[in-house]
Scaffold this motif. Structure first.
Motif, short mmCIF file in Angstrom:
data_model
loop_
_atom_site.label_atom_id
_atom_site.label_comp_id
_atom_site.label_asym_id
_atom_site.label_seq_id
_atom_site.Cartn_x
_atom_site.Cartn_y
_atom_site.Cartn_z
N ILE A 324 0.86 -1.17 0.00
CA ILE A 324 0.00 0.00 0.00
C ILE A 324 0.89 1.22 0.00
CG2 ILE A 324 -1.77 1.28 1.24
CD1 ILE A 324 -2.63 -1.34 2.54
N ASP A 325 0.83 2.02 -1.08
CA ASP A 325 1.61 3.24 -1.17
C ASP A 325 0.75 4.40 -0.69
OD1 ASP A 325 3.67 1.87 -2.28
OD2 ASP A 325 3.13 2.34 -4.35
N GLU A 326 1.22 5.15 0.30
CA GLU A 326 0.45 6.25 0.84
C GLU A 326 1.03 7.56 0.35
OE1 GLU A 326 -0.66 5.82 5.04
OE2 GLU A 326 0.34 3.90 4.97
N HIS A 327 0.41 8.10 -0.69
CA HIS A 327 0.82 9.38 -1.23
C HIS A 327 -0.42 10.24 -1.39
CE1 HIS A 327 4.86 7.88 -1.93
NE2 HIS A 327 4.35 6.85 -2.56
N ALA A 328 -1.32 10.21 -0.44
CA ALA A 328 -2.56 10.94 -0.54
C ALA A 328 -2.33 12.41 -0.22
CB ALA A 328 -3.60 10.36 0.42
N ARG A 329 -3.37 13.22 -0.49
CA ARG A 329 -3.29 14.65 -0.21
C ARG A 329 -3.02 14.88 1.27
NH1 ARG A 329 -7.15 17.94 1.63
NH2 ARG A 329 -8.70 16.33 1.31
N VAL A 330 -3.74 14.17 2.15
CA VAL A 330 -3.47 14.19 3.58
C VAL A 330 -2.90 12.83 3.93
CG1 VAL A 330 -4.47 14.41 5.88
CG2 VAL A 330 -5.37 15.78 4.00
N PRO A 331 -1.61 12.72 4.32
CA PRO A 331 -1.00 11.42 4.58
C PRO A 331 -1.79 10.60 5.60
CG PRO A 331 0.67 13.13 4.54
CD PRO A 331 -0.65 13.82 4.50
N SER A 332 -2.01 9.34 5.30
CA SER A 332 -2.76 8.46 6.19
C SER A 332 -1.91 7.25 6.57
CB SER A 332 -4.05 7.99 5.52
OG SER A 332 -3.75 7.30 4.33
N ARG A 333 -2.28 6.60 7.64
CA ARG A 333 -1.56 5.40 8.06
C ARG A 333 -1.86 4.25 7.13
NH1 ARG A 333 -2.93 5.54 14.57
NH2 ARG A 333 -1.92 7.54 15.01
N LEU A 335 -2.68 1.35 7.91
CA LEU A 335 -3.86 0.63 8.36
C LEU A 335 -5.13 1.26 7.80
CD1 LEU A 335 -5.18 -1.55 10.07
CD2 LEU A 335 -5.03 -0.01 12.04
N LYS A 336 -5.20 2.59 7.79
CA LYS A 336 -6.38 3.26 7.25
C LYS A 336 -6.55 2.95 5.77
CE LYS A 336 -6.63 7.22 10.41
NZ LYS A 336 -6.61 8.71 10.50
N ALA A 337 -5.45 2.97 5.03
CA ALA A 337 -5.53 2.68 3.61
C ALA A 337 -6.01 1.24 3.37
CB ALA A 337 -4.18 2.91 2.95
N TRP A 338 -5.49 0.32 4.19
CA TRP A 338 -5.89 -1.07 4.06
C TRP A 338 -7.37 -1.26 4.37
CZ3 TRP A 338 -6.54 -5.61 2.51
CH2 TRP A 338 -7.02 -6.65 3.32
N LEU A 339 -7.86 -0.58 5.42
CA LEU A 339 -9.26 -0.73 5.80
C LEU A 339 -10.20 -0.12 4.76
CD1 LEU A 339 -8.97 -0.08 9.63
CD2 LEU A 339 -9.54 -2.24 8.51
N ARG A 340 -9.78 0.97 4.14
CA ARG A 340 -10.60 1.53 3.06
C ARG A 340 -10.69 0.53 1.90
NH1 ARG A 340 -7.98 6.52 4.20
NH2 ARG A 340 -6.59 6.23 2.41
N TYR A 341 -9.57 -0.14 1.64
CA TYR A 341 -9.56 -1.15 0.59
C TYR A 341 -10.48 -2.32 0.96
CZ TYR A 341 -7.89 -5.21 -2.03
OH TYR A 341 -7.81 -6.34 -2.79
N ARG A 342 -10.37 -2.79 2.18
CA ARG A 342 -11.18 -3.94 2.62
C ARG A 342 -12.66 -3.63 2.64
NH1 ARG A 342 -11.26 -5.44 8.84
NH2 ARG A 342 -12.73 -3.68 8.72
N ASP A 343 -13.03 -2.51 3.26
CA ASP A 343 -14.44 -2.20 3.47
C ASP A 343 -15.11 -1.62 2.21
OD1 ASP A 343 -14.06 -3.05 6.03
OD2 ASP A 343 -14.05 -1.06 6.94
#
Length: 424
Positions: A324-333, A335-343
């Protein structure tokens, strides 16, 4: 009898009623398809004018039958025409769906989703998509099924997504429909990647103004930002009826400052230009969160603009995340990126609000020793988040991202994750 028992009893009666309504809808399909067949075969009896061509007589006969049904059922001919066409499709091309509808195993709206997604496919692909969607229909409502159907359709269609996207993109357009009270509708037919970015930017613009004290609604602000971006660079941000200007940038200035944030899920081999995986099966297409599948070329371009996207690379066989590459406008953890993917969406049964617009909730609160981990976190939209805390809905995590929801009445509902996971 306590209140919860009463609720359980009443909900149970409604559940039985919905099953009966589904069965009745199935019977209506059979009757309408028989009427359509009769109108076609008995055109000479229904239409007395011998001068007309056979096709014209059949069309008139069909209209005569439709008018009869509309008058008898106190509905419009437009509605009956649509229902009759749907009935012919169900009876002729979707026998398993019709059988499930007549048994009460799925709702009429779910049957409409299946017909709508598969009607233009060849016989073999249509039968396969029907089979898959009938299995998925057991676990959700018609909105959930429609979202899943787009994904399953891509897995079944033999023609590549890139070819179909190129053909569809050639028809992009903007349409204006003038309606009453001096208003008009404006809609644009554009590629999904652009649409998702525009939608996110408009929402962020509206939120920025809401936080600054603007009393306009979210919808009003999004519409005003859209107009400002196209027509009014000097547009001032004005408070409702008071006429007082706010000390914040104009909608256009805010709009230009915001970088849209969109989650992009990409099978790793797609980025390398592959169309099939190691097992010889077609690769799943890339997906934009809240939008659905997009073509490979757009996915590769968006991955090259990682400052605006959360990229989730998945294994081509298992579908599990590789990285999971985190290069969002507001950096996120991570875990958050993974949970958005899962849910993908709010986890409350039947809700389809995208996870990006939901709260990430601890199922067991931290103050109650709840862990901050995937097995204790799930996305809930604000409405359902309040239900959990204020209306005694109880949530529990299971294996592989599955959740069980228990209503105050004691009735239980299952909520599978939007995307398959190997562990939580």
């Amino acid at each position: 009898m306590d209140h919860f028992t009463v609720v359980d009893s009443l909900v149970g009666r409604l559940e039985e009623l919905e099953t009966d309504l589904a069965r009745l809808a199935g019977e209506r399909v059979l009757i309408l398809s028989e009427l359509a067949a009769f109108a076609g075969s008995a055109a000479d009896e229904l239409v007395s004018d011998d001068v007309l061509r056979k096709r014209e007589r059949q069309a008139l006969a069909r209209r005569a039958v439709i008018a009869d049904v509309a008058a008898a059922t106190r509905t419009t001919e437009h509605v009956v025409t649509s229902l009759m066409a749907e009935a012919e499709s169900l009876a002729g091309d979707f026998p398993q769906t019709l059988a499930a509808l007549r048994e009460g195993g799925l709702t009429h709206k779910q049957a409409q989703v299946i017909v709508g997604e598969a009607a233009d496919m060849d016989a073999d692909a249509r039968a396969e998509l029907e089979r898959r969607l009938l299995l998925l229909a057991r676990a959700g409502n018609h909105v959930t099924l429609k979202r899943q159907a787009r994904r399953e359709r891509e897995r079944v269609l033999p023609e590549s997504f890139a070819v179909r996207h190129a053909r569809a993109s050639s028809h992009r357009n903007v349409r204006i429909e003038h309606v009453r009270d001096g208003m008009s509708w404006i809609s644009a037919y554009v590629p999904a990647g652009f649409a998702a970015s525009i939608d996110d930017r408009l929402r962020m613009t509206a939120l920025a103004h809401r936080y600054a004290g603007d009393d306009r609604t979210q919808d009003q602000l999004m519409a005003d930002a859209f107009l400002a971006a196209l027509l009014a660079p000097e547009c001032a941000c004005v408070l409702g009826e008071s006429g007082e200007e706010l000390p914040v940038p104009s909608p256009l200035e805010t709009f230009r400052r915001i970088v849209p944030t969109v989650s992009l899920t990409v099978p790793a081999l797609v980025l390398l230009g592959h169309r099939v995986g190691p097992d010889g099966q077609p690769l799943d297409p890339a997906e934009l969160d809240g939008v659905g599948p997009i073509d490979p070329e757009t996915a590769r371009q968006l991955c090259g603009q990682a400052s605006s996207f959360v990229r989730i690379l998945t294994d081509p066989v298992t579908g599990a995340p590789i990285t999971i590459d985190e290069h969002a406008r507001v950096p996120s953890r991570r875990l958050k990126a993974w949970l958005r993917y899962r849910d993908g969406v709010c986890r409350h049964p039947g809700c389809s609000r995208p996870a990006l617009r939901c709260d990430l909730d601890h199922t067991t609160a931290v103050v109650e020793d709840g862990a901050t981990c995937a097995g204790n976190l799930a996305h809930l939209c604000r409405r359902h988040h309040r239900l959990k805390h204020l209306a005694n809905w109880r949530y529990a995590h299971g294996a592989a991202g599955h959740m069980r929801f228990t209503a105050p009445s004691g009735r239980r509902y299952e909520s599978p994750p939007e995307r398959r996971v190997l562990r939580t």
